[in-house]
Scaffold this motif. Structure first.
Motif, PDB file in Angstrom:
ATOM      1  N   UNK A   1     -16.000  48.884   2.803  1.00  0.00           N
ATOM      2  CA  UNK A   1     -15.933  47.651   3.591  1.00  0.00           C
ATOM      3  C   UNK A   1     -16.386  47.885   5.038  1.00  0.00           C
ATOM      4  N   UNK A   2     -16.191  49.111   5.550  1.00  0.00           N
ATOM      5  CA  UNK A   2     -16.663  49.430   6.900  1.00  0.00           C
ATOM      6  C   UNK A   2     -18.189  49.519   6.902  1.00  0.00           C
TER       7      UNK A   2
ATOM      8  N   UNK B   1     -23.762  44.419   8.087  1.00  0.00           N
ATOM      9  CA  UNK B   1     -23.733  42.992   8.385  1.00  0.00           C
ATOM     10  C   UNK B   1     -23.866  42.776   9.896  1.00  0.00           C
ATOM     11  N   UNK B   2     -23.197  43.616  10.690  1.00  0.00           N
ATOM     12  CA  UNK B   2     -23.276  43.508  12.145  1.00  0.00           C
ATOM     13  C   UNK B   2     -24.696  43.770  12.642  1.00  0.00           C
TER      14      UNK B   2
ATOM     15  N   UNK C   1     -18.184  48.027  14.216  1.00  0.00           N
ATOM     16  CA  UNK C   1     -18.937  48.891  13.306  1.00  0.00           C
ATOM     17  C   UNK C   1     -20.447  48.723  13.525  1.00  0.00           C
ATOM     18  N   UNK C   2     -21.144  49.845  13.633  1.00  0.00           N
ATOM     19  CA  UNK C   2     -22.576  49.942  13.944  1.00  0.00           C
ATOM     20  C   UNK C   2     -22.838  49.848  15.454  1.00  0.00           C
TER      21      UNK C   2
ATOM     22  N   UNK D   1     -11.261  44.785   9.631  1.00  0.00           N
ATOM     23  CA  UNK D   1     -11.848  44.798   8.292  1.00  0.00           C
ATOM     24  C   UNK D   1     -10.736  44.783   7.260  1.00  0.00           C
TER      25      UNK D   1
ATOM     26  N   UNK E   1     -20.197  48.041   4.771  1.00  0.00           N
ATOM     27  CA  UNK E   1     -20.695  46.672   4.586  1.00  0.00           C
ATOM     28  C   UNK E   1     -20.703  45.928   5.922  1.00  0.00           C
ATOM     29  N   UNK E   2     -19.610  46.064   6.673  1.00  0.00           N
ATOM     30  CA  UNK E   2     -19.497  45.360   7.953  1.00  0.00           C
ATOM     31  C   UNK E   2     -20.496  45.906   8.972  1.00  0.00           C
ATOM     32  N   UNK E   3     -20.701  47.224   8.977  1.00  0.00           N
ATOM     33  CA  UNK E   3     -21.683  47.816   9.895  1.00  0.00           C
ATOM     34  C   UNK E   3     -23.075  47.236   9.621  1.00  0.00           C
TER      35      UNK E   3
END
Lengths: 153, 86
Positions: free
Chosen positions: B46-47, B53-54, A27-28, A137, B49-51
């Motif tokens: 949650x995705x 955080x990453x 993700x990202x 996740x 949040x994880x993005x």
């Protein structure tokens, strides 16, 4: 032997079979599909998750069980399918860390303290020709995305 | 937080372009339909949040301070190599 360009360590030789394929990236960073897990004797058990596509992209990770020895996986059906661990789908059980897959927690810093993302561990399937990885996740709220970590090994 | 009570089949709107419809509700799970313009990003929390955080974890500043802090932690408990952390 292929060579990874890394900002942290300069050029690093690696074997093709050691590269981890992330079919959906992280993700990202969805466009980064290949990573290398670099361990160095002087920083063990730290794992540098280095992108093979971008020299400047490198996550710092720790084995999940080092951060939390009691961690309980809850890998979704979709993620089990991507990892090719469909046996567990039929059995309704979870794969075992160390046996079926390797699990890493991506580390970060929150309020000047190290934190681990336990909401979304990076899972890498073991014992397959291609090493498939993904960031799994969780759908529950059992673990934090910024679990403070100050443990010793 | 704004709280709205809706039944299955009912919907509500956010602004001019976004419509949220409750499609199904069974055993504590709710199925939701979202109609929104293509450029509106819709992510499970949650995705998202994880993005975030990453992104933070991948930043150079974090990498540097983490290596220092974590490595020092490990070296504290392994006296033989404690000199190489500084």
């Amino acid at each position: 032997m292929p060579q990874a360009q890394t900002q942290q360590f300069g050029p690093v030789d690696y074997r093709d079979e050691d590269a981890i394929e992330f079919p959906f990236g992280l993700p990202a960073f969805e466009e980064e599909h290949r990573f290398l897990a670099i361990e160095r004797p002087q920083t063990k058990p730290l794992v540098y998750l280095q992108s093979l596509g971008r020299a400047d992209l490198c996550f710092i990770a720790l084995p999940l069980l080092v951060v939390d020895p009691t961690y309980k996986l809850a890998v979704s059906a979709e993620d089990l399918r991507i990892l090719g661990l469909t046996d567990f789908l039929e059995q309704g059980t979870q794969p075992e860390i160390g046996k079926d897959l390797e699990a890493l927690a991506i580390m970060s810093v929150t309020n000047s303290r190290p934190t681990a993302n336990l909401l979304a561990p990076v899972l890498v399937r073991k014992s397959s020709l291609v090493r498939t990885g993904l960031q799994a996740i969780r759908g529950d709220n059992r673990y934090s995305h910024e679990q403070s970590w100050g443990g010793r090994v | 937080m704004l709280v709205i009570r809706r039944r299955v089949g009912e919907s509500f709107r956010i602004g001019e372009d976004i419509e949220i419809q409750i499609l199904e509700s069974t055993g504590g799970q709710v199925k939701i339909g979202i109609r929104a313009p293509r450029d509106v990003s819709v992510l499970r929390t949650e995705v998202w949040v994880t993005a975030n955080q990453n992104k933070m974890a991948a930043s150079v500043a974090v990498a540097e301070s983490l290596t220092d802090t974590i490595v020092r932690q490990f070296f504290v408990s392994t006296p033989n190599s404690s000199s190489s952390s500084d």
